[in-house]
Design an enzyme around this catalytic site. Structure first.
Site, PDB file in Angstrom:
ATOM      1  N   CYS A 133     -13.673 -25.582   4.693  1.00  0.00           N
ATOM      2  CA  CYS A 133     -13.611 -26.450   3.895  1.00  0.00           C
ATOM      3  C   CYS A 133     -14.352 -27.720   4.486  1.00  0.00           C
ATOM      4  CB  CYS A 133     -11.982 -26.973   3.768  1.00  0.00           C
ATOM      5  SG  CYS A 133     -10.876 -25.621   3.169  1.00  0.00           S
TER       6      CYS A 133
ATOM      7  N   SER B  47     -10.273  -5.425  13.982  1.00  0.00           N
ATOM      8  CA  SER B  47      -9.930  -6.402  12.999  1.00  0.00           C
ATOM      9  C   SER B  47      -9.528  -7.596  13.763  1.00  0.00           C
ATOM     10  CB  SER B  47      -8.716  -5.896  12.363  1.00  0.00           C
ATOM     11  OG  SER B  47      -9.067  -4.797  11.271  1.00  0.00           O
TER      12      SER B  47
ATOM     13  N   HIS C  46     -13.391  -7.006   9.520  1.00  0.00           N
ATOM     14  CA  HIS C  46     -12.793  -5.704   9.577  1.00  0.00           C
ATOM     15  C   HIS C  46     -13.930  -4.895   9.922  1.00  0.00           C
ATOM     16  CE1 HIS C  46      -8.970  -7.242   8.509  1.00  0.00           C
ATOM     17  NE2 HIS C  46      -9.444  -7.941   7.627  1.00  0.00           N
TER      18      HIS C  46
ATOM     19  N   GLU D 165     -10.639 -25.908   9.538  1.00  0.00           N
ATOM     20  CA  GLU D 165     -11.410 -25.895   8.337  1.00  0.00           C
ATOM     21  C   GLU D 165     -11.026 -24.648   7.365  1.00  0.00           C
ATOM     22  OE1 GLU D 165     -13.381 -28.551  11.104  1.00  0.00           O
ATOM     23  OE2 GLU D 165     -12.849 -26.499  11.055  1.00  0.00           O
ATOM     24  N   SER D 166     -10.230 -23.801   8.009  1.00  0.00           N
ATOM     25  CA  SER D 166      -9.703 -22.338   7.444  1.00  0.00           C
ATOM     26  C   SER D 166      -9.959 -21.302   8.337  1.00  0.00           C
ATOM     27  CB  SER D 166     -10.462 -22.379   6.111  1.00  0.00           C
ATOM     28  OG  SER D 166      -9.770 -21.208   5.405  1.00  0.00           O
TER      29      SER D 166
END
Length: 154
Positions: free
Chosen positions: A121, A93, A106, A100-101
């Site tokens: 974004c 994970s 996982h 931008e995010s």
């Protein structure tokens, strides 16, 4: 932020796009990452990607490398990453945090399955990350869902 730094989750070296919370700046000086596409204004594109019958699902170092490559191809700015290996030959994970995010993953090697979130974004294109993922994980099947986050009426 100190708690994250102790966990090794914060970059040691500030990047040019990282701004201290102590700096105040005019709203006109701030970059607005919202975009307009297809007659809609929204914050960014969030892809939910399921990789079925995939390979290479158990190496945090290699997964980190490929997710960083996927971010760069999409035009994103990498801030830092953190990955956890659950056991020898077990699942992974992790997340690559972007200006931008993020891209998160996982994996379930025992089921040859990986679930990814790619949220970007601004002018980044998360769809360009998909061929990078296909090349590395070699899935037999990809299930893809798109959400536009932060939708506004024009």
């Amino acid at each position: 932020m100190n708690a994250l730094a102790q966990l090794g989750m914060v970059s040691e070296v500030p990047r040019s796009n990282q701004v201290s919370g102590d700096l105040a700046y005019n709203m006109e000086d701030r970059k607005d990452y919202f975009i307009v596409r297809d007659g809609m204004r929204f914050a960014g594109t969030h892809l939910l990607v399921d990789l079925w019958d995939a390979t290479n699902l158990d190496s945090p170092e290699e997964i980190d490398r490929v997710l960083r490559e996927a971010a760069i191809v999409a035009g994103a700015t990498i801030l830092h990453s953190h990955f956890h290996h659950f056991s020898p030959n077990g699942g992974v994970s992790g997340v690559v945090v972007l200006a931008e995010s993020h891209i998160s993953i996982h994996t379930w090697p025992e089921r040859n399955f990986a679930a990814l979130d790619i949220f970007m974004c601004g002018s980044c294109d998360p769809y360009t990350s998909i061929p990078v993922l296909q090349r590395f994980f070699k899935p037999e099947r990809i299930v893809l869902d798109e959400q536009r986050r932060g939708k506004e009426n024009l």
